[in-house]
Design a protein around this motif. Structure first.
Motif, short mmCIF file in Angstrom:
data_model
loop_
_atom_site.label_atom_id
_atom_site.label_comp_id
_atom_site.label_asym_id
_atom_site.label_seq_id
_atom_site.Cartn_x
_atom_site.Cartn_y
_atom_site.Cartn_z
N GLN A 87 36.59 57.65 28.30
CA GLN A 87 35.76 58.19 27.38
C GLN A 87 35.95 57.57 25.93
O GLN A 87 35.28 57.30 25.27
N ARG A 88 37.32 57.25 25.59
CA ARG A 88 37.72 56.93 24.10
C ARG A 88 37.13 55.44 24.11
O ARG A 88 36.67 55.24 22.80
N LEU A 89 37.33 54.60 25.04
CA LEU A 89 36.94 53.23 24.93
C LEU A 89 35.28 53.41 24.72
O LEU A 89 34.97 52.40 24.06
N CYS A 90 34.64 54.06 25.45
CA CYS A 90 33.08 54.01 25.50
C CYS A 90 32.62 54.57 24.23
O CYS A 90 31.95 54.01 23.64
N GLU A 91 33.39 55.46 23.67
CA GLU A 91 33.03 56.13 22.40
C GLU A 91 33.35 55.31 21.22
O GLU A 91 32.81 55.29 20.04
N ALA A 92 34.30 54.42 21.21
CA ALA A 92 34.63 53.55 20.25
C ALA A 92 33.55 52.44 20.01
O ALA A 92 33.48 51.93 18.83
N ALA A 93 32.73 52.04 20.90
CA ALA A 93 31.83 51.09 20.72
C ALA A 93 30.97 51.53 19.69
O ALA A 93 30.64 50.66 18.47
N PRO A 94 30.17 52.51 19.58
CA PRO A 94 29.28 52.89 18.40
C PRO A 94 29.90 53.13 17.16
O PRO A 94 29.43 52.88 16.17
N HIS A 95 31.07 53.54 17.26
CA HIS A 95 32.02 53.68 16.03
C HIS A 95 32.12 52.36 15.33
O HIS A 95 31.99 52.19 14.12
N LEU A 96 32.74 51.55 16.17
CA LEU A 96 33.07 50.37 15.74
C LEU A 96 31.92 49.43 15.17
O LEU A 96 31.96 48.76 14.02
N ALA A 115 29.22 50.75 13.77
CA ALA A 115 28.82 51.28 12.68
C ALA A 115 29.77 51.11 11.28
O ALA A 115 29.44 51.30 10.17
N THR A 116 31.14 50.69 11.87
CA THR A 116 32.12 50.41 10.64
C THR A 116 32.66 49.28 10.51
O THR A 116 33.30 48.88 9.60
N GLU A 117 32.20 47.93 11.31
CA GLU A 117 32.82 46.70 11.44
C GLU A 117 31.37 45.93 11.35
O GLU A 117 30.38 46.21 12.08
N PRO A 118 31.67 44.70 10.97
CA PRO A 118 30.70 43.52 11.29
C PRO A 118 30.54 43.42 12.80
O PRO A 118 31.82 43.51 13.37
N PRO A 119 29.30 43.03 13.39
CA PRO A 119 29.35 43.14 14.78
C PRO A 119 30.05 42.09 15.40
O PRO A 119 30.52 42.67 16.58
N VAL A 120 30.80 41.06 14.89
CA VAL A 120 31.57 40.18 15.89
C VAL A 120 32.99 40.65 15.78
O VAL A 120 33.64 40.74 16.86
N ASP A 121 33.37 41.33 14.57
CA ASP A 121 34.79 41.89 14.60
C ASP A 121 34.89 43.18 15.54
O ASP A 121 35.68 43.55 15.93
N LEU A 162 31.45 51.33 30.96
CA LEU A 162 32.02 50.24 30.25
C LEU A 162 31.07 49.08 29.86
O LEU A 162 30.88 48.72 28.78
N ALA A 163 30.18 48.66 30.78
CA ALA A 163 29.20 47.86 30.50
C ALA A 163 28.05 48.19 29.56
O ALA A 163 27.63 47.44 28.60
N ASP A 164 27.82 49.64 29.50
CA ASP A 164 26.89 50.15 28.69
C ASP A 164 27.67 50.10 27.21
O ASP A 164 26.77 49.55 26.25
N ALA A 165 28.86 50.26 27.12
CA ALA A 165 29.58 49.92 25.78
C ALA A 165 29.55 48.59 25.32
O ALA A 165 29.03 48.24 23.96
N ILE A 166 29.79 47.88 26.29
CA ILE A 166 29.62 46.46 25.84
C ILE A 166 28.06 46.04 25.58
O ILE A 166 28.02 45.19 24.63
N THR A 167 27.12 46.51 26.39
CA THR A 167 25.73 46.38 26.10
C THR A 167 25.49 46.56 24.52
O THR A 167 24.82 46.08 23.69
N HIS A 168 25.98 47.80 24.14
CA HIS A 168 25.75 48.25 22.70
C HIS A 168 26.46 47.35 21.84
O HIS A 168 25.90 47.12 20.80
N LEU A 169 27.66 47.01 21.91
CA LEU A 169 28.25 45.99 21.20
C LEU A 169 27.51 44.37 21.04
O LEU A 169 27.46 44.06 20.05
N LEU A 170 27.08 43.96 22.46
CA LEU A 170 26.37 42.72 22.10
C LEU A 170 25.08 42.93 21.58
O LEU A 170 24.68 41.85 20.90
N ALA A 171 24.47 43.98 21.57
CA ALA A 171 23.18 44.30 20.95
C ALA A 171 23.28 44.12 19.39
O ALA A 171 22.47 43.49 18.64
N ALA A 172 24.61 44.69 18.79
CA ALA A 172 24.82 44.45 17.49
C ALA A 172 24.93 42.79 17.17
O ALA A 172 24.42 42.77 16.11
N VAL A 173 25.62 42.25 17.86
CA VAL A 173 25.80 40.71 17.54
C VAL A 173 24.58 39.99 17.91
O VAL A 173 24.18 39.19 16.97
#
Length: 194
Positions: free
Chosen positions: A77-86, A88-94, A134-145
């Motif tokens: 849960q923490r790992l998945c919740e980290a994706a939208p937080h990151l 929102a607070t970091e450049p996409p690649v970071d 976990l794939a949903d979390a990565i999808t969120h991160l990739l969408a930002a990139v």
């Protein structure tokens, strides 16, 4: 992660604030102990590290298996919740890089609990459910990139997840976290265009 058909976690009423703090400390201490010592970690030592009595531990988690299951679910849960937080607070690649590092840490902790997790999480649907989260979390991160036009076309979240799983296994077998960091760099070079 409630609501999943195969969910075996007990449905509980909300805890008082002090009881929730005790549970959080127990889960943190147990995660550290299991990552360090494996499934043989002492529940007495876990309770002591959390600053609670062993009775408190057993009231919340009547068996070591339930404790391990709770840690696993909390960490997912923490790992998945980290994706939208990151994002929102970091450049996409970071954000993607930081999340990947968190994933490697999660997998290292999971390795320490592998024997116990094999007993607790023996349902394939649970594994598939975790992979989907976990794939949903990565999808969120990739969408930002991708939103910054920094991603190569055709990057698949499940492929990234499998690559990260392989990186974590190689780093664990070599007992070298620096190897994971270097391999994450290689993976990022395959994802990011600039």
């Amino acid at each position: 992660m409630t609501g999943h058909e195969g969910d075996t976690v007990r449905q509980r009423k909300p805890l008082r604030a002090d009881a929730q703090r005790n549970e959080d400390r127990l889960l943190e201490a147990a995660a550290a102990a299991f990552a360090r010592e494996g499934a043989g970690a002492s529940v007495k030592d876990i309770a002591r590290a959390a600053g609670v009595g062993v009775g408190t531990l057993y009231r919340r988690f009547p068996s070591k298996e339930l404790l391990i299951e709770a840690i696993y679910r909390q960490e997912v849960q923490r790992l998945c919740e980290a994706a939208p937080h990151l994002t929102a607070t970091e450049p996409p690649v970071d954000a993607l890089r930081i999340w990947m590092e968190h994933f490697i840490d999660f997998m290292a902790a999971k390795q320490g609990m592998a024997d116990a997790l094999a007993v607790v999480l023996n349902d394939d649907s649970e594994k598939l459910h975790t992979r989907a989260l976990l794939a949903d979390a990565i999808t969120h991160l990739l969408a930002a990139v991708e939103g910054q036009a920094l991603a190569r076309p055709g990057i698949n979240a499940r492929d990234v997840l499998m690559a990260l799983g392989g990186i974590s296994l190689m780093a664990a077998s070599e007992e070298r976290h620096d190897l994971a960091t270097r391999l994450i760099d290689l993976l990022l070079h395959g994802i990011v265009t600039s």
